[in-house]
Scaffold this motif. Structure first.
Motif, short mmCIF file in Angstrom:
data_model
loop_
_atom_site.label_atom_id
_atom_site.label_comp_id
_atom_site.label_asym_id
_atom_site.label_seq_id
_atom_site.Cartn_x
_atom_site.Cartn_y
_atom_site.Cartn_z
N UNK A 154 -10.20 12.71 24.06
CA UNK A 154 -9.48 12.96 25.31
C UNK A 154 -9.00 11.58 25.77
N UNK A 155 -7.70 11.38 25.64
CA UNK A 155 -7.14 10.07 26.03
C UNK A 155 -6.79 10.11 27.53
N UNK A 156 -6.52 8.92 28.09
CA UNK A 156 -6.16 8.84 29.51
C UNK A 156 -4.85 9.59 29.76
N UNK A 157 -4.74 10.16 30.95
CA UNK A 157 -3.61 11.04 31.26
C UNK A 157 -2.26 10.32 31.35
N UNK A 158 -2.28 8.99 31.43
CA UNK A 158 -1.00 8.27 31.54
C UNK A 158 -0.47 7.75 30.19
N UNK A 159 -1.16 8.08 29.08
CA UNK A 159 -0.66 7.59 27.78
C UNK A 159 -0.55 8.71 26.73
N UNK A 160 0.06 9.85 27.12
CA UNK A 160 0.11 10.97 26.16
C UNK A 160 0.91 10.67 24.89
N UNK A 161 1.91 9.79 25.01
CA UNK A 161 2.70 9.52 23.80
C UNK A 161 1.87 8.74 22.78
N UNK A 162 1.09 7.78 23.27
CA UNK A 162 0.21 7.05 22.34
C UNK A 162 -0.83 8.01 21.76
N UNK A 163 -1.37 8.88 22.61
CA UNK A 163 -2.39 9.84 22.15
C UNK A 163 -1.83 10.69 21.01
N UNK A 164 -0.64 11.21 21.22
CA UNK A 164 -0.02 12.09 20.22
C UNK A 164 0.31 11.32 18.94
N UNK A 165 0.77 10.08 19.12
CA UNK A 165 1.15 9.28 17.96
C UNK A 165 -0.07 8.96 17.07
N UNK A 166 -1.20 8.64 17.68
CA UNK A 166 -2.39 8.30 16.88
C UNK A 166 -2.77 9.51 16.03
N UNK A 167 -2.76 10.69 16.64
CA UNK A 167 -3.09 11.90 15.88
C UNK A 167 -2.09 12.10 14.74
N UNK A 168 -0.81 11.90 15.03
CA UNK A 168 0.17 12.17 13.97
C UNK A 168 0.08 11.12 12.86
N UNK A 169 -0.34 9.90 13.19
CA UNK A 169 -0.53 8.90 12.13
C UNK A 169 -1.66 9.31 11.19
N UNK A 170 -2.74 9.85 11.77
CA UNK A 170 -3.84 10.33 10.91
C UNK A 170 -3.34 11.48 10.02
N UNK A 171 -2.54 12.36 10.59
CA UNK A 171 -2.01 13.48 9.78
C UNK A 171 -1.12 12.97 8.66
N UNK A 172 -0.32 11.96 8.98
CA UNK A 172 0.57 11.39 7.94
C UNK A 172 -0.24 10.82 6.78
N UNK A 173 -1.48 10.45 7.06
CA UNK A 173 -2.33 9.90 5.99
C UNK A 173 -3.09 11.01 5.28
N UNK A 174 -2.74 12.27 5.58
CA UNK A 174 -3.37 13.45 4.96
C UNK A 174 -4.86 13.57 5.27
N UNK A 175 -5.28 13.01 6.39
CA UNK A 175 -6.67 13.23 6.81
C UNK A 175 -6.82 14.74 7.02
N UNK A 176 -7.88 15.35 6.46
CA UNK A 176 -7.99 16.80 6.59
C UNK A 176 -7.95 17.27 8.05
N UNK A 177 -7.33 18.42 8.25
CA UNK A 177 -7.19 19.00 9.58
C UNK A 177 -8.56 19.10 10.26
N UNK A 178 -8.65 18.68 11.49
CA UNK A 178 -9.89 18.81 12.25
C UNK A 178 -10.80 17.59 12.21
N UNK A 179 -10.52 16.64 11.32
CA UNK A 179 -11.37 15.43 11.28
C UNK A 179 -11.06 14.55 12.49
N UNK A 180 -9.78 14.49 12.85
CA UNK A 180 -9.40 13.77 14.08
C UNK A 180 -8.51 14.70 14.89
N UNK A 181 -8.84 14.94 16.13
CA UNK A 181 -7.95 15.76 16.96
C UNK A 181 -7.81 15.18 18.35
N UNK A 182 -6.57 15.15 18.81
CA UNK A 182 -6.29 14.74 20.18
C UNK A 182 -6.37 15.97 21.07
N UNK A 183 -7.07 15.85 22.19
CA UNK A 183 -7.15 16.97 23.14
C UNK A 183 -6.41 16.59 24.41
#
Ligand code: NDP
Length: 454
Positions: A154-183
């Motif tokens: 759960x990232x701070x409410x004023x940085x949703x773009x960074x929060x979303x980007x970190x999750x998408x970077x993990x996905x781009x590295x093919x980290x299995x679904x559910x190992x890292x999730x942004x809420x």
């Protein structure tokens, strides 16, 4: 609190995000728990390859990511670039070091063979702040991912773009679904995660208020917690120093991230033999800071993260002034658009003033003049916080003796407090408990399991 991205340098709204519902939060916990079943069985080499890819990804997209940080929370662009590179280093540190950090540890006993296995625990929740929007998350997530845990952030409410980007970077590295999730959840829903029996622990970096609240939830649910909270770090200047050199370091220590760092130097405690010289040299440098657009390389002081942060800081400074503190420099906000605050130096702050024991999260330094080293140490320890601290003195033995007496989690000699992947990071007193980074960081959320046989 709405999840909303606003450029603090311009006031422009960049993005508004709808928060998850309770049901969606529970569904994310389901996925993280499901992923844990497989993730804990993957080899360390397997986990390592994902994190090395992640580090590579951070580097290859560094410029874009740095601009995202700067746009969303106002950090100067050179500091944003540094943050991304540092995140790559932390990822590599844990990717390459986990084999050694998590190796079985023999326990010497006379009558048997015994060892400690460092086993994963399950789903770990992270509640993260905006001040280093990539670093704070990477510091929490990468050791846990290497340890075999899965993470929810759960990232701070004023940085949703960074929060979303970190999750998408993990996905781009093919980290299995559910190992890292942004809420994308408001703080009220953190309890849904912490109280869920599948979540095994929670790590929070932020204010004392948020820390106390999350620690209470963790305690109520008998969960392990790590808290990295505020600081009011002393910067002790003894008589045996080169004052000009120290004044340069004082700027570095105070102005990092526009002063919005838990380990920024905040209380400048100077022995009287060099005090006036220090105040003059420090004031000269503070007044030379160039306030401006954080994307401009020439800017040396950017805005604060939000307008609310600037308003709050002004109130804190004003309350000190009203109570009798002296303004050596600044004390107000510039007449310009954006969440800016003028470089400020206060003296004459006394323990009866409300701000004496508050964290001032911005370019505001308080300078205290003391008679001698013993008084400096006593004042340094006169704080409910105990995160970092620095001692400046050419005589290293003397500096070490002083450092040993300071009640904090970290003391740096002849340099401001800083973070480095190899070094444990964390505090005592109301600065929290537990450690991040280093080997200690990866051992916070593991089962230190004894296996014994005759
Ligand atoms: P907060 O502590 O409020 O925010 C940090 C994180 O905690 C955010 O994700 C926030 O979510 C969440 N949070 C806040 N309250 C709760 C709660 N009751 N339960 C669960 N999660 C919660 O920091 P602020 O941004 O409000 O900053 C206030 C002050 O805190 C600063 O001026 C500074 O003194 C200190 N601080 C220290 C930091 C550090 O590095 N140690 C970092 C940030 C702040 P949300 O954003 O949705 O509220």
């Amino acid at each position: 609190m709405a999840i909303i991205s606003i450029n603090p340098a311009t006031g422009e709204t960049l993005l508004t995000v709808d928060p998850l519902t309770t049901e969606q939060t529970i569904a994310a916990i389901d996925r993280a728990d499901g992923a844990y079943r497989d993730w804990k069985m993957t080899s360390l080499d397997g986990r390592k390859s994902f994190l090395l890819k992640f580090a590579q990804r951070l580097r290859s997209r560094s410029e874009e990511l740095a601009h995202l940080i700067t746009r969303e929370m106002g950090k100067r662009i050179s500091e944003s670039r540094y943050e991304i590179e540092y995140c790559a280093k932390i990822s590599e540190f844990y990717a390459n070091g986990a084999q050694k950090f998590l190796a079985d540890e023999p326990v010497p006993v006379d009558d048997a063979d015994a060892f400690i296995q460092y086993a994963p625990l399950g789903v770990i929740m992270g509640v993260m702040p905006w001040n280093f929007p990539f670093y704070q998350v990477v510091r929490f997530a990468t050791p846990n991912i290497m340890a075999g845990n899965t993470v929810l952030v759960k990232h701070a409410s004023n940085v949703p773009q960074c929060a979303r980007m970190i999750e998408s970077l993990f996905h781009e590295c093919d980290l299995p679904d559910g190992v890292y999730a942004n809420l994308f959840i408001p703080s009220e829903l953190v309890e849904v995660a912490v109280s869920d029996p599948r979540v095994q622990g929670v790590s929070l970096t932020g204010s004392e208020r948020a820390g106390a609240s999350v620690a209470a939830m963790a305690g109520q649910n008998l969960k392990r917690s790590v808290l990295e909270l505020g600081g009011n770090d002393p910067f002790i200047v003894l008589d045996d120093v080169d004052v000009d050199e120290i004044a340069d370091l004082a700027i570095k220590g105070r102005i990092v991230n526009a002063g919005q760092s838990c380990v920024a130097s905040k209380r400048f405690i100077v022995v009287k033999a060099v005090a006036q010289q220090f105040i003059d040299a420090f004031k000269k440098r503070m007044s030379q800071l160039t306030l401006g657009d954080p994307t401009d390389e020439a800017t040396t002081l950017g805005p604060l993260s939000t307008e609310a942060a600037a308003v709050n800081l002004l109130e804190q400074v004003q309350s000190s002034i009203d109570a009798g503190a002296t303004i050596v420099l600044g004390g107000d906000r510039p007449d310009r658009k954006g969440a800016y605050f003028n470089p400020t130096i206060l003296t004459g702050v006394t323990p009866d003033m409300p701000t004496f024991d508050q964290e001032l999260f911005g370019p505001v330094a308080t300078v205290y003049v003391v008679d001698n080293e013993a008084e400096a140490i006593e004042l340094a320890n006169h704080s409910t916080y105990g995160l970092g601290g620095s001692v400046f003195c050419k005589d290293i033995d003397r500096a070490r003796r002083a450092a040993r007496q300071i009640e904090s989690g970290m003391v740096f000699i002849n340099q401001p407090t800083r973070s480095q992947a190899e070094l444990p990071f964390g505090g005592v007193k109301k600065s929290g408990y537990g450690r991040e980074l280093s080997r200690l960081g990866i051992l916070e959320f593991v089962n230190k399991k004894l296996i014994h046989h005759r």
